[in-house]
Design an enzyme around this catalytic site. Sequence first.
Site, short mmCIF file in Angstrom:
data_model
loop_
_atom_site.label_atom_id
_atom_site.label_comp_id
_atom_site.label_asym_id
_atom_site.label_seq_id
_atom_site.Cartn_x
_atom_site.Cartn_y
_atom_site.Cartn_z
N CYS A 179 0.83 -1.21 0.00
CA CYS A 179 0.00 0.00 0.00
C CYS A 179 0.86 1.26 0.00
O CYS A 179 0.34 2.37 -0.08
CB CYS A 179 -0.92 0.01 1.21
SG CYS A 179 -2.02 -1.41 1.26
N ASP A 234 2.78 2.35 2.50
CA ASP A 234 3.21 2.87 3.80
C ASP A 234 3.18 1.83 4.92
O ASP A 234 2.26 1.04 5.04
CB ASP A 234 2.46 4.15 4.23
CG ASP A 234 1.02 4.19 3.78
OD1 ASP A 234 0.44 3.10 3.64
OD2 ASP A 234 0.48 5.29 3.61
N CYS A 271 5.01 8.13 2.37
CA CYS A 271 5.16 9.45 1.77
C CYS A 271 5.47 10.49 2.84
O CYS A 271 5.51 10.18 4.04
CB CYS A 271 3.90 9.82 1.00
SG CYS A 271 2.44 9.87 2.03
N CYS A 309 -2.94 8.59 6.22
CA CYS A 309 -1.66 8.63 6.94
C CYS A 309 -1.89 8.87 8.42
O CYS A 309 -1.21 8.29 9.28
CB CYS A 309 -0.76 9.72 6.39
SG CYS A 309 -0.26 9.46 4.69
#
Lengths: 407, 126
Positions: free
Chosen positions: B37, B39, B63, B106
């Site tokens: 994915c 992360d 990211c 995130c």
Amino acid sequence: MSVKPPIYLDNHATTAVDPRVVEEMLPYFTEHFGNAASRNHSFGWAAREGVELARERVADLIGATPKEIVWTSGATESDNLAVKGVARYYEKKGKHIVTVATEHKAILDSCHALEREGWEVTYLGVDSEGLISLDELKAAIRPDTTLVSVMFANNEIGVVQPITEIGAICREAGVLFHCDAVQALGRIPIDVKAMKIDLLSISAHKMYGPKGVGALFVRRGRPRVRLQPLIDGGGHERGLRSGTLAVPSLVGLGKAAELARLDLENGEIERVRALRDRLWAGLQENLDELYLNGSWDHRLPNNLNVSFAYVEGEAMMMGIKQIACSSGSACTSASLEPSYVLRAMGVDVELAHTSIRFGLGRFTTDEEIDFALELVTEKVRWLREMSPLYEMVKEGIDLKSIQWAAH
Amino acid sequence: MAYSQKVIDHYENPQNVGSLDKGAADVGTGLVGAPACGDVMKLQLKINDDGIIEDAKFKTFGCGSAIASSSLVTTMVKGKSVDEAMEIKNSDIARELALPPVKIHCSVLAEDAVKAAIADYRKKKS
């Protein structure tokens, strides 16, 4: 010469307009501003003269004749016109097209549009190097196939397809061959006759010309290619593409084509190739766990596409923000999906997230490559220090053995 | 991606990068996300006998906003009790960093990492 960041290594996305191109364009804004379709006064004649010289220069770049060059608004339109124009004109012959999974979206989405209208499309796969299989191509061509569309060189991985062989197969089978040559023009010699290319898409802004113009080569000899136009109107471009010509930009495209042809002869391509090779060699010397995406032997001289394992692409680009480049990471795309080109080659999705594309160009200098090598090395080391995956791999843990919770 | 200055600050100067001894009885480790994915966050919390988080370390593959979310959450949990840390919401992180909508996940990952680390700690204690 010193380096003034940011430095531009994204020449597959677009290129700077060469000052020599700009210079040639300028008089056509103010002095020779006429409509190239105005046949009865000197303003129109001057504009027409500029556009026709450009047509000759573009034809010279690819071994065509000027009458075979149709002006468009860019390669997206050229691709649309080639695919939809051929498909619709030859509809009675058959409604099957062959293309490749790694083509530009302008081709793939044109094919999808035709599928919705009842056409069948075969999407050839590629191997782990990004290359198609000629046997698969031969097998895919059917009696009702009217067009094969294969790009010269891929915009992400720079992989160059066996165009001469594809041209021969298509000619033998009696199907037309369209080639999107946007990335290859001025970087690899192209001869539409020798390569048996029937239609070829050209963009100005990928070869140091202005944005907003392009061309489609449409063969007039044997076979003579017929098209159904996409845009109707005043009958410009022999009825294939109506609309007042963007004279200054087309003059620029012509000059860009002339300079691109000179690049192939004056050692510029070898200069860029040597810089690209130096960057790759340096990275491999400095860093471990690097994976080249795409064939090394069949590749544009200015392309380097590398996966920096365990470093996510967008984070990497933030770290090297003084270098303009691109990533195949999902986080850099609008769709939040990693690169479909890398996926088609069978690159693990994990590695696709870590890919970076460097595109060198005419204005890339030795010092810029040294700067890029140093900065990339530093930032990859820094981000790997922060990467739990790199740490786990160094501890000897097999990442595939872990049950990850997809989210 | 156009990020807020706070994301950029946390990315450029991440707080509490590193690892704690995952075998230690007073360290809880949370590993969330998936390489596929794009992360993966590893968050480690050192928790004392009073249930107070004394130290926090992270390592993140992801990211810029994933790194920033991890960095921020380590600064948020330090000094908090375990129960207080369990109350941290992803929206607190997203708001503080002014994350764009496509990057909200995130902050979710950072919340999940805290919960996973505490769960690991509790499992060790029980």
